[in-house]
Scaffold this motif. Structure first.
Motif, PDB file in Angstrom:
ATOM      1  N   HIS A  81      43.729  37.300  -5.116  1.00  0.00           N
ATOM      2  CA  HIS A  81      43.069  36.532  -3.929  1.00  0.00           C
ATOM      3  C   HIS A  81      43.784  36.421  -2.518  1.00  0.00           C
ATOM      4  O   HIS A  81      44.801  35.918  -2.537  1.00  0.00           O
ATOM      5  CB  HIS A  81      42.793  35.158  -4.380  1.00  0.00           C
ATOM      6  CG  HIS A  81      42.134  34.326  -3.318  1.00  0.00           C
ATOM      7  ND1 HIS A  81      40.761  34.743  -2.783  1.00  0.00           N
ATOM      8  CD2 HIS A  81      42.512  33.433  -2.448  1.00  0.00           C
ATOM      9  CE1 HIS A  81      40.388  33.690  -1.889  1.00  0.00           C
ATOM     10  NE2 HIS A  81      41.374  33.057  -1.434  1.00  0.00           N
ATOM     11  N   LYS A  82      43.416  37.266  -1.565  1.00  0.00           N
ATOM     12  CA  LYS A  82      44.129  37.783  -0.301  1.00  0.00           C
ATOM     13  C   LYS A  82      45.553  37.968  -0.788  1.00  0.00           C
ATOM     14  O   LYS A  82      46.012  38.959  -1.471  1.00  0.00           O
ATOM     15  CB  LYS A  82      44.194  36.489   0.327  1.00  0.00           C
ATOM     16  CG  LYS A  82      42.584  35.915   0.875  1.00  0.00           C
ATOM     17  CD  LYS A  82      42.480  34.860   1.675  1.00  0.00           C
ATOM     18  CE  LYS A  82      41.235  34.470   2.184  1.00  0.00           C
ATOM     19  NZ  LYS A  82      41.097  33.316   2.815  1.00  0.00           N
ATOM     20  N   LYS A  83      46.504  37.087  -0.262  1.00  0.00           N
ATOM     21  CA  LYS A  83      48.025  37.613  -0.729  1.00  0.00           C
ATOM     22  C   LYS A  83      48.648  36.622  -1.928  1.00  0.00           C
ATOM     23  O   LYS A  83      49.784  36.675  -2.213  1.00  0.00           O
ATOM     24  CB  LYS A  83      49.013  37.068   0.667  1.00  0.00           C
ATOM     25  CG  LYS A  83      48.720  38.027   1.840  1.00  0.00           C
ATOM     26  CD  LYS A  83      49.537  37.612   2.937  1.00  0.00           C
ATOM     27  CE  LYS A  83      49.198  38.671   4.254  1.00  0.00           C
ATOM     28  NZ  LYS A  83      50.023  38.372   5.202  1.00  0.00           N
ATOM     29  N   GLN A  84      47.714  36.410  -2.817  1.00  0.00           N
ATOM     30  CA  GLN A  84      48.350  35.632  -4.010  1.00  0.00           C
ATOM     31  C   GLN A  84      47.467  36.088  -5.246  1.00  0.00           C
ATOM     32  O   GLN A  84      46.575  36.580  -4.893  1.00  0.00           O
ATOM     33  CB  GLN A  84      48.274  34.019  -3.727  1.00  0.00           C
ATOM     34  CG  GLN A  84      46.657  33.374  -4.033  1.00  0.00           C
ATOM     35  CD  GLN A  84      46.693  31.966  -3.826  1.00  0.00           C
ATOM     36  OE1 GLN A  84      45.838  31.324  -4.356  1.00  0.00           O
ATOM     37  NE2 GLN A  84      47.823  31.202  -3.552  1.00  0.00           N
ATOM     38  N   PHE A  85      47.950  35.700  -6.389  1.00  0.00           N
ATOM     39  CA  PHE A  85      47.435  35.935  -7.377  1.00  0.00           C
ATOM     40  C   PHE A  85      47.055  34.537  -8.112  1.00  0.00           C
ATOM     41  O   PHE A  85      47.617  33.421  -7.932  1.00  0.00           O
ATOM     42  CB  PHE A  85      48.386  36.626  -8.666  1.00  0.00           C
ATOM     43  CG  PHE A  85      48.523  38.063  -8.022  1.00  0.00           C
ATOM     44  CD1 PHE A  85      47.851  39.034  -8.480  1.00  0.00           C
ATOM     45  CD2 PHE A  85      49.992  38.225  -7.236  1.00  0.00           C
ATOM     46  CE1 PHE A  85      48.232  40.189  -7.910  1.00  0.00           C
ATOM     47  CE2 PHE A  85      50.258  39.439  -6.692  1.00  0.00           C
ATOM     48  CZ  PHE A  85      49.372  40.553  -7.124  1.00  0.00           C
ATOM     49  N   THR A  96      48.439  29.657  -9.770  1.00  0.00           N
ATOM     50  CA  THR A  96      48.718  30.539  -8.637  1.00  0.00           C
ATOM     51  C   THR A  96      50.227  31.013  -8.464  1.00  0.00           C
ATOM     52  O   THR A  96      51.078  30.434  -9.000  1.00  0.00           O
ATOM     53  CB  THR A  96      48.145  29.963  -7.204  1.00  0.00           C
ATOM     54  OG1 THR A  96      48.994  28.647  -6.940  1.00  0.00           O
ATOM     55  CG2 THR A  96      46.644  29.736  -7.009  1.00  0.00           C
ATOM     56  N   SER A  97      50.163  32.263  -7.968  1.00  0.00           N
ATOM     57  CA  SER A  97      51.728  32.816  -7.779  1.00  0.00           C
ATOM     58  C   SER A  97      51.359  33.850  -6.574  1.00  0.00           C
ATOM     59  O   SER A  97      50.469  34.533  -6.517  1.00  0.00           O
ATOM     60  CB  SER A  97      51.967  33.770  -9.096  1.00  0.00           C
ATOM     61  OG  SER A  97      53.058  34.346  -8.811  1.00  0.00           O
ATOM     62  N   ASP A 140      34.705  30.266  -3.576  1.00  0.00           N
ATOM     63  CA  ASP A 140      36.231  30.478  -3.174  1.00  0.00           C
ATOM     64  C   ASP A 140      37.097  30.641  -4.276  1.00  0.00           C
ATOM     65  O   ASP A 140      38.326  30.627  -4.377  1.00  0.00           O
ATOM     66  CB  ASP A 140      36.869  29.316  -2.367  1.00  0.00           C
ATOM     67  CG  ASP A 140      36.599  27.960  -3.208  1.00  0.00           C
ATOM     68  OD1 ASP A 140      35.977  27.955  -4.161  1.00  0.00           O
ATOM     69  OD2 ASP A 140      36.772  26.796  -2.321  1.00  0.00           O
ATOM     70  N   GLY A 141      36.433  30.427  -5.700  1.00  0.00           N
ATOM     71  CA  GLY A 141      37.191  30.752  -6.903  1.00  0.00           C
ATOM     72  C   GLY A 141      37.793  29.554  -7.310  1.00  0.00           C
ATOM     73  O   GLY A 141      38.708  29.496  -8.100  1.00  0.00           O
TER      74      GLY A 141
END
Length: 340
Positions: free
Chosen positions: A175-179, A194-195, A252-253
């Protein structure tokens, strides 16, 4: 004579538990695949391998034809395809140099796989034993493999902060710049973390919204196998409550709204004539294809795990196409599927 009778009985059991006629639905067959050793293929994770231009399904290889310890001592199997039509069994994954085999001393379940650069990352439920029926508490382990060695090259990268112990069934998205990782934790519902790099994880606890609503609001209690994907400007989460597949959507998840469940009614193919279980999804040219497993001989409500017969425990991998109708995710599992 006694040995001959035993062999005949075993042969009859083998035929009874493995034989299902194949049916064609356009460009796909049902069943899509059956594990060649114990006929216990389940928990599919479909992944596009960009470097080789192939689809790989990583799956849990249950030992369905055993009288006991069917759900533990399980490896991760692999089946591949260039076109989603013809599938080839490739064997079982090796982890840290230990070869995969139909019978393992440890237990591996429900891989979630994602690409990052030249490597692929697998988040797999791991138990350090094969004690029936379920092996006790486990952890989700993080393994890494290069794209040119996805069968034998998995090495341990760590144990992420997923509120260990005893989470299961991780799915990983970018998701964008994260996982983001989504998974089930015991009786503590569907949770997420998140990571920034797939190494350092922040656990955020239970997902917000309907996915963790009280059972009387959701229409079921237990659920497992959350699978999250983005399609048609929404995030979708599909879970397996053993009552068909529950479906939730989100802008947005993060916060989830429930819709009607799908795929509880049986399909027409003999191997598909039961409720769908534990899914994953492939997006191909803006079309969505769901991969799932079925246990066509399993009664519902089910006997306890170790009371089920080998005939009741066999499982198959299946495929169907998802559509959206009036804003709801739907699936006609008997529809003919035309692939590019």
């Amino acid at each position: 004579m006694h040995k001959l009778l035993t062999l005949v009985i075993l042969a009859l059991i083998f035929i009874q538990t493995t034989t299902y006629p194949s049916q064609t639905f356009g460009d796909i067959d049902r069943p899509l695949f059956a594990d060649p050793n114990y006929h216990g293929s389940c928990d599919p994770e479909i992944v596009w391998i960009e470097q080789t231009k192939e689809w790989w399904i990583f799956y849990t290889a249950r030992r369905a034809q055993r009288e006991n310890a069917s759900y533990v001592g399980t490896p991760i199997g692999v089946v591949t395809s260039k076109d989603l039509k013809t599938w080839q069994f490739r064997g079982y994954c090796s982890f840290d140099g230990i070869p995969g085999a139909p019978d393992m001393d440890v237990t591996l379940w429900a891989p979630g796989v994602i690409r990052n650069g030249d490597n692929y990352h697998m988040f797999v439920t791991y138990k350090d034993n094969a004690t029936p029926p379920w092996g006790g508490d486990g952890v989700i382990r993080h393994y890494i493999a290069p794209a040119d060695n996805l069968l034998s090259g998995w090495t341990l990268a760590g144990i992420p902060n997923f509120q260990q112990p005893d989470p299961i069934d991780a799915t990983i998205i970018r998701h964008k710049k994260q996982f983001r990782a989504y998974y089930r934790v015991g009786k503590n519902g569907i949770q997420h973390s998140t990571s920034p790099d797939l190494k350092k994880w922040t656990n955020h606890g239970k997902c917000d919204g309907a996915v963790n609503a009280p059972p009387d609001e959701r229409g079921f209690g237990y659920q497992e196998a959350p699978y999250v994907f983005h399609w048609k400007d929404k995030y979708w989460m599909i879970t397996d409550p053993h009552k068909g597949l529950a479906v939730f959507h989100s802008p947005d998840g993060l916060t989830w709204t429930q819709q009607d469940s799908i795929m509880k009614a049986p399909g027409s193919a003999p191997s598909d004539a039961t409720r769908a279980r534990h899914p994953s999804v492939a997006i191909v040219n803006d079309r969505a294809f769901i991969f799932y497993h079925t246990e066509p001989n399993r009664p519902y409500p089910s006997p306890k795990a170790e009371d089920r017969t080998p005939h009741q425990k066999i499982s198959y991998l299946q495929m169907a196409e998802l559509t959206i109708k009036d804003g709801q995710l739907t699936c006609d599992r008997d529809a003919s599927v035309s692939l590019p």
